[in-house]
Design a protein around this motif. Sequence first.
Motif, mmCIF file in Angstrom:
data_model
loop_
_atom_site.group_PDB
_atom_site.id
_atom_site.type_symbol
_atom_site.label_atom_id
_atom_site.label_comp_id
_atom_site.label_asym_id
_atom_site.label_seq_id
_atom_site.Cartn_x
_atom_site.Cartn_y
_atom_site.Cartn_z
ATOM 1 N N ALA A 25 -34.790 -12.073 42.571
ATOM 2 C CA ALA A 25 -34.248 -10.809 42.089
ATOM 3 C C ALA A 25 -34.972 -9.683 42.780
ATOM 4 C CB ALA A 25 -34.446 -10.698 40.587
ATOM 5 N N GLU A 26 -34.254 -8.597 42.980
ATOM 6 C CA GLU A 26 -34.900 -7.419 43.527
ATOM 7 C C GLU A 26 -35.007 -6.397 42.435
ATOM 8 O OE1 GLU A 26 -33.516 -5.379 47.088
ATOM 9 O OE2 GLU A 26 -33.484 -7.370 48.017
ATOM 10 N N GLY A 27 -36.104 -5.697 42.404
ATOM 11 C CA GLY A 27 -36.143 -4.605 41.453
ATOM 12 C C GLY A 27 -37.508 -4.355 40.913
ATOM 13 N N GLY A 28 -37.621 -3.272 40.167
ATOM 14 C CA GLY A 28 -38.931 -2.882 39.674
ATOM 15 C C GLY A 28 -38.920 -2.475 38.232
ATOM 16 N N ALA A 29 -37.917 -2.894 37.481
ATOM 17 C CA ALA A 29 -37.902 -2.530 36.066
ATOM 18 C C ALA A 29 -39.196 -3.001 35.443
ATOM 19 C CB ALA A 29 -36.719 -3.183 35.379
ATOM 20 N N ASP A 30 -39.729 -2.239 34.555
ATOM 21 C CA ASP A 30 -41.075 -2.507 34.072
ATOM 22 C C ASP A 30 -41.179 -3.639 33.092
ATOM 23 O OD1 ASP A 30 -42.282 -0.750 35.670
ATOM 24 O OD2 ASP A 30 -42.142 0.923 34.267
ATOM 25 N N GLY A 31 -40.086 -4.000 32.431
ATOM 26 C CA GLY A 31 -40.170 -5.115 31.494
ATOM 27 C C GLY A 31 -41.246 -4.899 30.457
ATOM 28 N N ASP A 32 -42.343 -5.597 30.633
ATOM 29 C CA ASP A 32 -43.452 -5.581 29.695
ATOM 30 C C ASP A 32 -44.174 -4.249 29.564
ATOM 31 O OD1 ASP A 32 -43.756 -7.891 28.447
ATOM 32 O OD2 ASP A 32 -45.197 -8.782 29.834
ATOM 33 N N PRO A 68 -44.793 -16.267 30.092
ATOM 34 C CA PRO A 68 -44.973 -14.990 29.425
ATOM 35 C C PRO A 68 -46.379 -14.456 29.684
ATOM 36 C CG PRO A 68 -44.259 -16.685 27.870
ATOM 37 C CD PRO A 68 -44.471 -17.359 29.178
ATOM 38 N N LEU A 69 -46.500 -13.154 29.784
ATOM 39 C CA LEU A 69 -47.742 -12.397 30.040
ATOM 40 C C LEU A 69 -48.083 -12.306 31.528
ATOM 41 C CD1 LEU A 69 -50.233 -13.684 27.267
ATOM 42 C CD2 LEU A 69 -48.467 -11.913 27.069
ATOM 43 N N PHE A 70 -47.712 -13.300 32.341
ATOM 44 C CA PHE A 70 -48.068 -13.280 33.766
ATOM 45 C C PHE A 70 -46.845 -13.144 34.666
ATOM 46 C CE2 PHE A 70 -52.068 -14.174 32.059
ATOM 47 C CZ PHE A 70 -52.999 -13.817 33.012
ATOM 48 N N GLY A 71 -45.820 -13.924 34.417
ATOM 49 C CA GLY A 71 -44.587 -13.822 35.198
ATOM 50 C C GLY A 71 -43.461 -14.462 34.419
ATOM 51 N N LEU A 72 -42.632 -13.641 33.805
ATOM 52 C CA LEU A 72 -41.512 -14.144 32.995
ATOM 53 C C LEU A 72 -40.269 -13.347 33.351
ATOM 54 C CD1 LEU A 72 -40.580 -15.984 30.603
ATOM 55 C CD2 LEU A 72 -40.925 -13.971 29.150
ATOM 56 N N ALA A 73 -39.232 -14.065 33.815
ATOM 57 C CA ALA A 73 -38.010 -13.376 34.228
ATOM 58 C C ALA A 73 -37.143 -13.042 33.026
ATOM 59 C CB ALA A 73 -37.239 -14.245 35.203
ATOM 60 N N ASP A 74 -36.483 -11.876 33.098
ATOM 61 C CA ASP A 74 -35.514 -11.527 32.053
ATOM 62 C C ASP A 74 -34.157 -12.132 32.420
ATOM 63 O OD1 ASP A 74 -34.341 -9.916 33.967
ATOM 64 O OD2 ASP A 74 -35.092 -8.031 33.111
ATOM 65 N N ALA A 75 -33.127 -11.795 31.626
ATOM 66 C CA ALA A 75 -31.816 -12.408 31.838
ATOM 67 C C ALA A 75 -31.264 -12.104 33.227
ATOM 68 C CB ALA A 75 -30.851 -11.929 30.759
ATOM 69 N N VAL A 84 -46.967 -9.784 38.193
ATOM 70 C CA VAL A 84 -45.927 -8.889 38.723
ATOM 71 C C VAL A 84 -46.506 -7.490 38.945
ATOM 72 C CG1 VAL A 84 -43.702 -7.802 38.151
ATOM 73 C CG2 VAL A 84 -44.082 -10.242 37.673
ATOM 74 N N GLU A 85 -47.325 -7.031 38.002
ATOM 75 C CA GLU A 85 -47.946 -5.706 38.154
ATOM 76 C C GLU A 85 -48.894 -5.670 39.355
ATOM 77 O OE1 GLU A 85 -47.069 -2.930 36.506
ATOM 78 O OE2 GLU A 85 -45.547 -4.240 35.644
ATOM 79 N N ILE A 122 -46.149 -13.240 50.155
ATOM 80 C CA ILE A 122 -47.349 -13.585 49.377
ATOM 81 C C ILE A 122 -46.922 -14.291 48.091
ATOM 82 C CG2 ILE A 122 -48.924 -11.780 50.230
ATOM 83 C CD1 ILE A 122 -48.180 -10.029 47.862
ATOM 84 N N VAL A 123 -47.877 -15.006 47.484
ATOM 85 C CA VAL A 123 -47.650 -15.620 46.170
ATOM 86 C C VAL A 123 -48.680 -15.068 45.198
ATOM 87 C CG1 VAL A 123 -47.887 -17.763 44.843
ATOM 88 C CG2 VAL A 123 -46.572 -17.764 46.961
ATOM 89 N N ILE A 124 -48.181 -14.577 44.061
ATOM 90 C CA ILE A 124 -49.060 -14.132 42.972
ATOM 91 C C ILE A 124 -48.549 -14.864 41.741
ATOM 92 C CG2 ILE A 124 -50.123 -12.153 41.817
ATOM 93 C CD1 ILE A 124 -48.911 -10.351 43.994
#
Length: 296
Positions: A25-32, A68-75, A84-85, A122-124
């Motif tokens: 996915a592309e994007g920067g929505a802040d989610g958390d 969750p807390l580190f990398g969790l995709a939304d719908a 992600v941050e 890169i991988v985070i």
Amino acid sequence: MKFKKAFAGIGLLMAGALALSGCAAEGGADGDGGGDAEVVQQEFPEGSTMAALQADGKITIGTKFDQPLFGLADASGLPSGFDVEIGKLIAAELGIPADSIEWRETVSQNREPFIQDGSVDIVIATYTINDTRKEVIDFAGPYYVAGQSFLVPAGNPQGVVGDPGPDDLADIAVCTVVGSTSEQNVRELNPREVITVDKYSDCLEPIRTGQADALTTDNVILAGLVDQNEGEFEVVEGTFTEEPYGIGLQKGDDEFRDFINDVLEQAYDDGSWASAWESTAGTVLPTPEPPAVDRY
Ligand code: GLU
């Protein structure tokens, strides 16, 4: 916030079901949470990875989509979390806004191959720095240090302990993820059975059905899964390994590794690392001191 205390002490019981999906996915929505970092325009050496990424105006980052807390995709397939941050902070210093990051799902066992074949820049991804992995890729960081523990049904019916001795797991069937340090570490403790799956979230059903007694991986991943599934599970007290999280990149790109390490140190100094933590993992876990980066 109440869970910060529980995490430090007796274990965790927690909340909420979240959708998982997508591959990229592309994007920067802040989610958390987490405000997008200010995009910086700077000059990079000609021919460097930084200059190439800056010229492209985009970066592909591999991360987890089910943690969750580190990398969790939304719908929509857009991930949020501490990893992600950290990715957004690095992208911003390359002149790349958050909404021009392409997020690619990586599971534990495809992280090195994705870096090596250029599928990601890169991988985070809760990615432990170790010598075996350093034979084929390089790491910037660490930017956090976790420790391996166990998630068990609430009440811990089998009495699993967080720092088991040689015989403590003789009756325990553990579930973990293929290609992880968690798998390697737990096999050394000779549990009754090791069930391996592709993603940590895939271990929850075997625990619910009783096929597995415990899920083992890094304590902070476990804390996120407990938080996501209110009242069902807990993390046992204690850890038995150290898992320094690094940012994986192509082997031999020392200039790029130095650059990422500089970004991390700057984020430690200017408070953006702490803000990234507070808005994500810090909603459940205590805020640690950032670890020193290792400029090996
Ligand atoms: N940090 C460990 C590793 O990199 C376990 C977590 C994971 O699989 O992402 O293998």
